[in-house]
Design a protein around this motif. Structure first.
Motif: not given
Length: 254
Positions: A44, A213, A57-58
């Motif tokens: 991401r 990520s 970022v998840s």
């Protein structure tokens, strides 16, 4: 970049704010749904400005400080802490961005000042969040209805372009003390005045967030999330300081 890292580590509160918020979001998420998801090859890239978070970022909704968490499997009662955390993140934006400005300008930062600035700008950031969320939903729904999968891809492209053009909007709200509409206009002017340097910072942010990520998803586990929290606070904190340095240069030359 060495100077930027030195600025960050000389002001540990800049690191602690996102760590505390992410730790709280992670713990409450564990209490509500346990630990979900499995290791995968996923990535991401982000263009989020202001206080960093692992949730950005998840692709797995584990931390409660994101709208993704409010899915069909979550009870309405569980929405209460999610909404509280979203409001807390809006509050923290003002304090964090004001702290970044003080760090770059060589002024001391404190928890008291963080709270004061958070309170001052919280309502504006709540409305900004609501406006952006509503715009994303409306545009995505409309384009998907008419163009299907192509519409979904097109909406993503539109949002990325708009995010780049208005990359400084959150900073303008705090640094220039502007209303939301005025902040959008000023953000566009700042980007136009420093498009080359700002684009470089955007690339750095996307690469660094992408690497974090990718590793986070590949090693997905409670330990990976715990390790990722301070890493995001440091790496993305440095990027945010660099953006603030560029904005203040733009402001000084305006």
């Amino acid at each position: 970049m060495k100077k930027t890292f030195r600025l960050l580590f000389r002001n540990p509160l800049i690191i602690m704010y996102p760590i505390i918020l992410d730790a709280l979001s992670f713990i409450i998420g564990l209490m509500i749904v346990g630990f979900i998801g499995v290791p995968s090859l996923s990535i991401r890239l982000i263009l989020e400005m202001g206080i960093p978070s692992v949730s950005y970022v998840s692709n797995i909704p584990q931390l409660i400080n994101q709208m993704q968490f409010m899915g069909d499997t979550i009870s309405v009662r569980a929405w209460i802490p999610v909404i509280f955390m979203l409001l807390l993140m809006a509050f923290a934006q003002g304090g964090y961005i004001a702290s970044l400005r003080n760090v770059v300008e060589g002024r001391p930062i404190s928890i008291g000042q963080f709270m004061k600035d958070g309170k001052k700008y919280a309502v504006r950031f709540i409305f900004l969040f609501m406006i952006i969320t509503a715009a994303k939903t409306a545009i995505t729904t409309l384009l998907a209805a008419f163009l299907g999968v192509i519409g979904l891809f097109l909406s993503l492209v539109v949002f990325v372009i708009l995010r780049i053009i208005f990359i400084y909007v959150e900073y303008c709200i705090v640094v220039n003390q502007l209303t939301i509409d005025a902040a959008f206009r000023q953000s566009r002017r700042y980007f136009q005045a420093s498009s080359f340097n700002t684009s470089g910072l955007i690339i750095v942010m996307m690469i660094s967030s992408g690497v974090i990520s990718l590793l986070l998803h590949y090693l997905w586990s409670p330990a990976a999330v715990v390790v990722a929290i301070p890493i995001c606070a440091v790496v993305l904190g440095v990027v945010q300081i660099a953006f603030m340095q560029q904005l203040l240069l733009n402001k000084a030359s305006a």
